[in-house]
Design a protein around this motif. Structure first.
Motif, PDB file in Angstrom:
ATOM      1  N   VAL A   1       0.836  -1.206   0.000  1.00 16.11           N
ATOM      2  CA  VAL A   1       0.000   0.000   0.000  1.00 16.11           C
ATOM      3  C   VAL A   1       0.866   1.250   0.000  1.00 16.11           C
ATOM      4  CG1 VAL A   1      -1.668   1.320   1.346  1.00 16.11           C
ATOM      5  CG2 VAL A   1      -1.963  -1.140   1.054  1.00 16.11           C
ATOM      6  N   GLY A   2       1.955   1.245   0.778  1.00 19.73           N
ATOM      7  CA  GLY A   2       2.852   2.396   0.783  1.00 19.73           C
ATOM      8  C   GLY A   2       3.444   2.680  -0.592  1.00 19.73           C
ATOM      9  N   LEU A   3       3.888   1.637  -1.288  1.00 20.66           N
ATOM     10  CA  LEU A   3       4.446   1.813  -2.627  1.00 20.66           C
ATOM     11  C   LEU A   3       3.381   2.256  -3.620  1.00 20.66           C
ATOM     12  CD1 LEU A   3       6.865  -1.258  -2.840  1.00 20.66           C
ATOM     13  CD2 LEU A   3       7.488   1.150  -2.613  1.00 20.66           C
ATOM     14  N   VAL A   4       2.185   1.694  -3.513  1.00 22.03           N
ATOM     15  CA  VAL A   4       1.092   2.096  -4.404  1.00 22.03           C
ATOM     16  C   VAL A   4       0.756   3.567  -4.229  1.00 22.03           C
ATOM     17  CG1 VAL A   4      -1.374   1.802  -4.850  1.00 22.03           C
ATOM     18  CG2 VAL A   4       0.083  -0.189  -4.660  1.00 22.03           C
ATOM     19  N   LEU A   5       0.656   4.022  -2.989  1.00 23.56           N
ATOM     20  CA  LEU A   5       0.330   5.423  -2.728  1.00 23.56           C
ATOM     21  C   LEU A   5       1.438   6.352  -3.216  1.00 23.56           C
ATOM     22  CD1 LEU A   5      -1.247   5.249   0.843  1.00 23.56           C
ATOM     23  CD2 LEU A   5      -2.408   5.438  -1.362  1.00 23.56           C
ATOM     24  N   LEU A   6       2.695   5.971  -2.993  1.00 25.51           N
ATOM     25  CA  LEU A   6       3.806   6.805  -3.425  1.00 25.51           C
ATOM     26  C   LEU A   6       3.852   6.929  -4.944  1.00 25.51           C
ATOM     27  CD1 LEU A   6       6.406   8.371  -2.800  1.00 25.51           C
ATOM     28  CD2 LEU A   6       7.629   6.190  -2.862  1.00 25.51           C
ATOM     29  N   ILE A   7       3.841   5.799  -5.639  1.00 25.98           N
ATOM     30  CA  ILE A   7       3.927   5.809  -7.101  1.00 25.98           C
ATOM     31  C   ILE A   7       2.700   6.479  -7.714  1.00 25.98           C
ATOM     32  CG2 ILE A   7       4.042   4.344  -9.150  1.00 25.98           C
ATOM     33  CD1 ILE A   7       5.562   2.298  -7.427  1.00 25.98           C
ATOM     34  N   SER A   8       1.526   6.152  -7.212  1.00 24.77           N
ATOM     35  CA  SER A   8       0.292   6.662  -7.799  1.00 24.77           C
ATOM     36  C   SER A   8       0.124   8.160  -7.571  1.00 24.77           C
ATOM     37  CB  SER A   8      -0.911   5.912  -7.226  1.00 24.77           C
ATOM     38  OG  SER A   8      -0.803   4.532  -7.461  1.00 24.77           O
ATOM     39  N   SER A   9       0.457   8.629  -6.385  1.00 28.56           N
ATOM     40  CA  SER A   9       0.310  10.065  -6.118  1.00 28.56           C
ATOM     41  C   SER A   9       1.286  10.887  -6.944  1.00 28.56           C
ATOM     42  CB  SER A   9       0.501  10.338  -4.627  1.00 28.56           C
ATOM     43  OG  SER A   9       1.777   9.897  -4.184  1.00 28.56           O
ATOM     44  N   LEU A  10       2.511  10.396  -7.095  1.00 28.42           N
ATOM     45  CA  LEU A  10       3.475  11.110  -7.938  1.00 28.42           C
ATOM     46  C   LEU A  10       3.030  11.116  -9.399  1.00 28.42           C
ATOM     47  CD1 LEU A  10       6.847   9.830  -6.422  1.00 28.42           C
ATOM     48  CD2 LEU A  10       5.929  12.156  -6.274  1.00 28.42           C
ATOM     49  N   ALA A  11       2.569   9.970  -9.889  1.00 28.14           N
ATOM     50  CA  ALA A  11       2.098   9.898 -11.268  1.00 28.14           C
ATOM     51  C   ALA A  11       0.861  10.766 -11.471  1.00 28.14           C
ATOM     52  CB  ALA A  11       1.796   8.442 -11.641  1.00 28.14           C
ATOM     53  N   ALA A  12      -0.066  10.739 -10.509  1.00 29.88           N
ATOM     54  CA  ALA A  12      -1.276  11.552 -10.630  1.00 29.88           C
ATOM     55  C   ALA A  12      -0.956  13.040 -10.602  1.00 29.88           C
ATOM     56  CB  ALA A  12      -2.237  11.198  -9.496  1.00 29.88           C
ATOM     57  N   PHE A  13       0.024  13.434  -9.786  1.00 30.78           N
ATOM     58  CA  PHE A  13       0.424  14.842  -9.736  1.00 30.78           C
ATOM     59  C   PHE A  13       1.001  15.292 -11.085  1.00 30.78           C
ATOM     60  CE2 PHE A  13       3.739  18.059  -8.689  1.00 30.78           C
ATOM     61  CZ  PHE A  13       2.893  19.066  -8.260  1.00 30.78           C
ATOM     62  N   ALA A  14       1.850  14.474 -11.678  1.00 28.02           N
ATOM     63  CA  ALA A  14       2.424  14.817 -12.976  1.00 28.02           C
ATOM     64  C   ALA A  14       1.359  14.871 -14.056  1.00 28.02           C
ATOM     65  CB  ALA A  14       3.511  13.810 -13.354  1.00 28.02           C
ATOM     66  N   LEU A  15       0.434  13.931 -14.052  1.00 24.19           N
ATOM     67  CA  LEU A  15      -0.586  13.871 -15.100  1.00 24.19           C
ATOM     68  C   LEU A  15      -1.646  14.952 -14.946  1.00 24.19           C
ATOM     69  CD1 LEU A  15      -1.088  10.003 -15.224  1.00 24.19           C
ATOM     70  CD2 LEU A  15      -0.040  11.417 -16.990  1.00 24.19           C
ATOM     71  N   SER A  16      -1.832  15.464 -13.751  1.00 24.29           N
ATOM     72  CA  SER A  16      -2.878  16.466 -13.527  1.00 24.29           C
ATOM     73  C   SER A  16      -2.362  17.892 -13.506  1.00 24.29           C
ATOM     74  CB  SER A  16      -3.590  16.179 -12.197  1.00 24.29           C
ATOM     75  OG  SER A  16      -2.686  16.278 -11.107  1.00 24.29           O
ATOM     76  N   ARG A  17      -1.049  18.072 -13.349  1.00 23.41           N
ATOM     77  CA  ARG A  17      -0.532  19.432 -13.191  1.00 23.41           C
ATOM     78  C   ARG A  17       0.475  19.853 -14.262  1.00 23.41           C
ATOM     79  NH1 ARG A  17      -4.391  19.720 -10.544  1.00 23.41           N
ATOM     80  NH2 ARG A  17      -4.628  20.572  -8.441  1.00 23.41           N
ATOM     81  N   PHE A  18       1.126  18.924 -14.902  1.00 22.70           N
ATOM     82  CA  PHE A  18       2.152  19.278 -15.886  1.00 22.70           C
ATOM     83  C   PHE A  18       1.639  19.048 -17.303  1.00 22.70           C
ATOM     84  CE2 PHE A  18       5.344  17.879 -12.459  1.00 22.70           C
ATOM     85  CZ  PHE A  18       5.268  19.124 -11.857  1.00 22.70           C
ATOM     86  N   GLU A  19       1.976  19.984 -18.174  1.00 21.75           N
ATOM     87  CA  GLU A  19       1.641  19.850 -19.588  1.00 21.75           C
ATOM     88  C   GLU A  19       2.879  19.367 -20.339  1.00 21.75           C
ATOM     89  OE1 GLU A  19      -1.205  20.279 -21.023  1.00 21.75           O
ATOM     90  OE2 GLU A  19      -2.365  21.148 -19.368  1.00 21.75           O
TER      91      GLU A  19
END
Length: 278
Positions: free
Chosen positions: A83-101
């Motif tokens: 769960v820790g790895l899922v949250l870390l990887i997913s939150s970083l990926a979601a931040f990049a996909l939602s905030r960076f063009e």
């Protein structure tokens, strides 16, 4: 107006009764499991639906000593790390996909979501061979890595949807104050996203805690088995002692029940807020 108020009260009462009956249907099996775990075999067969005449707490101690304790701790370790790895990887990926063009952002998002189309059963043989080649078969990592891989796509989907619903003004203020992207993510986005983080952690924990197929195929050592496979072995070991078996089942169900009770408010808030925009 009086007739309308009467029908509103009637509808409200019907809804309350419905939810009360539904709550009883959900709570009673758990209560039945815990109570029958305190009975002897004779009490279990003669008075299945009644409360125990004598409370045999030693059934829980016997179940823990018979191997449930070892399987329980293995599940805690595997679930926590996964769960820790899922949250870390997913939150970083979601931040990049939602905030960076950047070029190919939508294609990358679709590729991540395509992982939801792959059933774990289909990849069982290939994963088995891959884990053997990597030399991590029959280890904790043989469970953790597949669990993370199969849960990241859905976690990215949930967290990204929530990130898109967050106001940009707070982030812009942080950038103006000299904060970099990592600082914005760590000090601004994550604190604002605690509901969806809790929701994702709870959903992922429940799935991993109860997962049976990978735990049975990828681990042979009895000392590394998690709770689902361990309970199956416990059943063959204690095939005549139903009180101890039910006690083991109650112990295995307890962590997820407690987790849901503690995080139910964040769970509802996270899923409802993340569904507004995405």
């Amino acid at each position: 107006m009086e007739g309308r108020a009467f029908w509103n009260k009637t509808l409200h009462a019907v809804i309350l009764i419905w939810f009360f009956v539904y709550a009883i249907c959900v709570i009673y099996p758990i209560f039945w499991l815990a109570m029958n775990g305190l009975k002897t075999n004779s009490q279990f067969f003669l008075d299945t639906w009644s409360l125990p005449t004598e409370w045999h707490w030693e059934n829980y101690k016997a179940a823990w000593a018979a191997g449930v304790g070892k399987y329980f701790l293995n599940s805690v370790l595997v679930t926590t790390v996964s769960v820790g790895l899922v949250l870390l990887i997913s939150s970083l990926a979601a931040f990049a996909l939602s905030r960076f063009e950047f070029k190919g952002r939508q294609i990358l998002f679709i590729l991540i979501l395509s992982g939801l189309m792959l059933a774990p059963q289909v990849s069982l043989i290939s994963l088995y061979k891959m884990l053997q080649l990597l030399g991590i078969y029959n280890t904790y990592w043989a469970l953790i890595i597949p669990y993370v891989a199969f849960h990241v796509p859905f976690a990215v989907f949930l967290i990204r949807s929530y990130f898109l619903s967050l106001p940009r003004e707070v982030e812009d203020s942080a950038y103006i104050d000299g904060c970099n992207s990592w600082g914005v993510f760590w000090h601004v986005i994550l604190p604002m996203s605690r509901p969806i983080i809790a929701s994702t952690a709870l959903l992922t924990s429940m799935s991993i805690w109860n997962e049976f197929m990978f735990a049975m195929v990828f681990v042979e050592n009895a000392d590394l088995r998690t709770i689902p496979v361990g309970l199956m072995n416990l059943r063959s070991q204690l095939n005549t002692n139903f009180g101890v078996q039910l006690a083991g089942l109650a112990i295995s169900a307890l962590p997820m029940i407690v987790a849901f009770i503690l995080f139910q408010r964040q769970f509802v808030r996270g899923l409802s807020a993340g569904s507004v925009k995405g």
